[in-house]
Scaffold this motif. Structure first.
Motif, short mmCIF file in Angstrom:
data_model
loop_
_atom_site.label_atom_id
_atom_site.label_comp_id
_atom_site.label_asym_id
_atom_site.label_seq_id
_atom_site.Cartn_x
_atom_site.Cartn_y
_atom_site.Cartn_z
N UNK A 49 -0.57 82.95 -83.26
CA UNK A 49 -1.05 83.33 -84.74
C UNK A 49 -2.87 83.64 -84.42
N UNK A 50 -2.71 84.96 -85.74
CA UNK A 50 -4.12 85.11 -86.42
C UNK A 50 -4.93 83.96 -86.00
N UNK B 60 -0.38 78.80 -88.75
CA UNK B 60 0.08 79.83 -89.55
C UNK B 60 1.83 79.61 -90.39
N UNK B 61 1.63 79.58 -91.52
CA UNK B 61 2.89 78.91 -92.07
C UNK B 61 3.53 80.03 -91.78
N UNK B 62 3.24 81.18 -92.13
CA UNK B 62 4.48 82.26 -91.73
C UNK B 62 5.17 82.29 -90.72
N UNK B 63 4.81 82.07 -90.07
CA UNK B 63 5.06 81.73 -88.39
C UNK B 63 5.46 80.54 -88.00
N UNK B 64 4.55 79.57 -88.51
CA UNK B 64 5.42 78.38 -88.91
C UNK B 64 5.10 78.26 -86.56
N UNK B 65 3.42 78.29 -87.18
CA UNK B 65 3.17 78.18 -84.89
C UNK B 65 1.36 78.72 -85.56
#
Length: 323
Positions: free
Chosen positions: A277-278, A305-310
């Protein structure tokens, strides 16, 4: 006991069905480049004053365990067991084109799977239960193999009777590797590769032993905060990477090692793919020797990253059915 060189040391690993209970045999015997995993004893020192200026009068063993590291070339099958110990959960799916894609993700607990570590050097034949991976570093430098170093903590070793046996596996070279950056994980699929000379990527699990009264052995060894960090070296041809650092611009990253020299089935190749993730960039610098090509280095830190959950995930493609 015979004199020997380090090449004669055998190292094996097996995933424990029950954490802390040693397996009987190794699932993989690992071709190694270095080995520094040893038994360790911690002492309590008697420093009471006895009417003299001498600083101590005794020492007693208060804990026994195994600790250290070993490393080698990343092979397409055995490395999966180290990824399992590192990230904690995985799925292997069904065979497609005679290959399996093992998807490793970070298990959100403090009791990740443990390994039994086998060590046979001709003098000592031991197995160490509750081997908890503390750190895993993946290293890639141009004109070399992709390599790893794995740090572990375990219970103290016990005597066993090993029969080391090595199996043929596929390797990854630096020439098989590409590195991509993009604003999001979703955008990595269409991103162009970034020219990189070398990179290191380290997963750190901050393991800690827990002791209870009545024993010299740790009751448990647990993983704590999980972090991912790394660094890379590239030619200094523009200011893009420098500006990532200066602007606080985070980028998702895809590191792919695909051995296209080997074909599985009709069109599949052994592959290791790390998706991050970023990440944040820091500590950018230049090497500007008078007669050297100007290069740049930068450090990277993984972010959940909350959007990617990882923070990251890893896919490994090979012919191994499961771990």
């Amino acid at each position: 006991m015979a004199t020997k060189i380090g090449r004669l040391i055998n190292v094996g690993i097996a995933r424990e069905t029950e954490r802390g209970t040693a397996e009987t045999t190794a699932s993989f015997w690992l071709p190694k480049v270095d080995f520094d995993f040893n038994p360790r004893a911690d002492y309590a020192v008697e420093e009471s004053g006895l009417g003299v200026i001498d600083g101590r009068s005794d020492a007693k063993v208060v804990e026994k365990l195994g600790e250290g590291s070993f490393g080698g070339i990343v092979y397409d099958k055995s490395f999966g067991l180290l990824l399992a110990a590192c990230l904690g959960t995985w799925s292997s799916g069904t065979a497609i084109d005679e290959s399996y894609t093992h998807e490793f993700t970070r298990l959100n607990t403090n009791t990740h799977p443990s390994l039994t570590i086998f060590h046979d050097d001709g003098n000592e034949d031991e197995k160490f239960a509750l081997g908890m991976l503390n750190s895993l570093t993946i290293n890639c430098v141009a004109k070399d193999f992709v390599k790893y170093s794995a740090g572990f903590m375990s219970k103290i070793g016990v005597e066993t009777a090993s029969t080391p046996s090595y199996s043929a596996e596929n390797i990854f070279l630096a020439s098989h590797v590409s590195v991509k950056f993009a604003a999001t994980i979703a955008a990595l699929g269409t991103a162009s590769a970034t020219a990189v000379k070398a990179f290191n990527l380290t997963f750190n699990k901050n393991v800690e032993d827990w002791m209870d009264l009545g024993s010299l052995d740790p009751t448990d060894i647990v993983n704590k905060a999980f972090t991912a960090s790394g660094d890379l070296e590239a030619i200094y041809g523009d200011s893009i990477i420098r500006d990532y650092m200066l602007d606080g611009d985070k980028k998702a990253c895809l590191i792919t090692a695909e051995n296209t020299d080997i074909t599985i089935g009709t069109a599949t190749h052994p592959k290791l793919e790390i998706t991050l993730a970023p990440m944040s960039f820091r500590d950018w610098g230049r090497a500007t020797g008078q007669d050297d090509i100007v290069s740049q280095t930068v450090a990277l830190d993984g972010n959940f990253n909350l959007s990617d959950a990882k923070t990251l995930s890893v896919d490994l493609v090979n012919t191994q059915t499961s771990y």
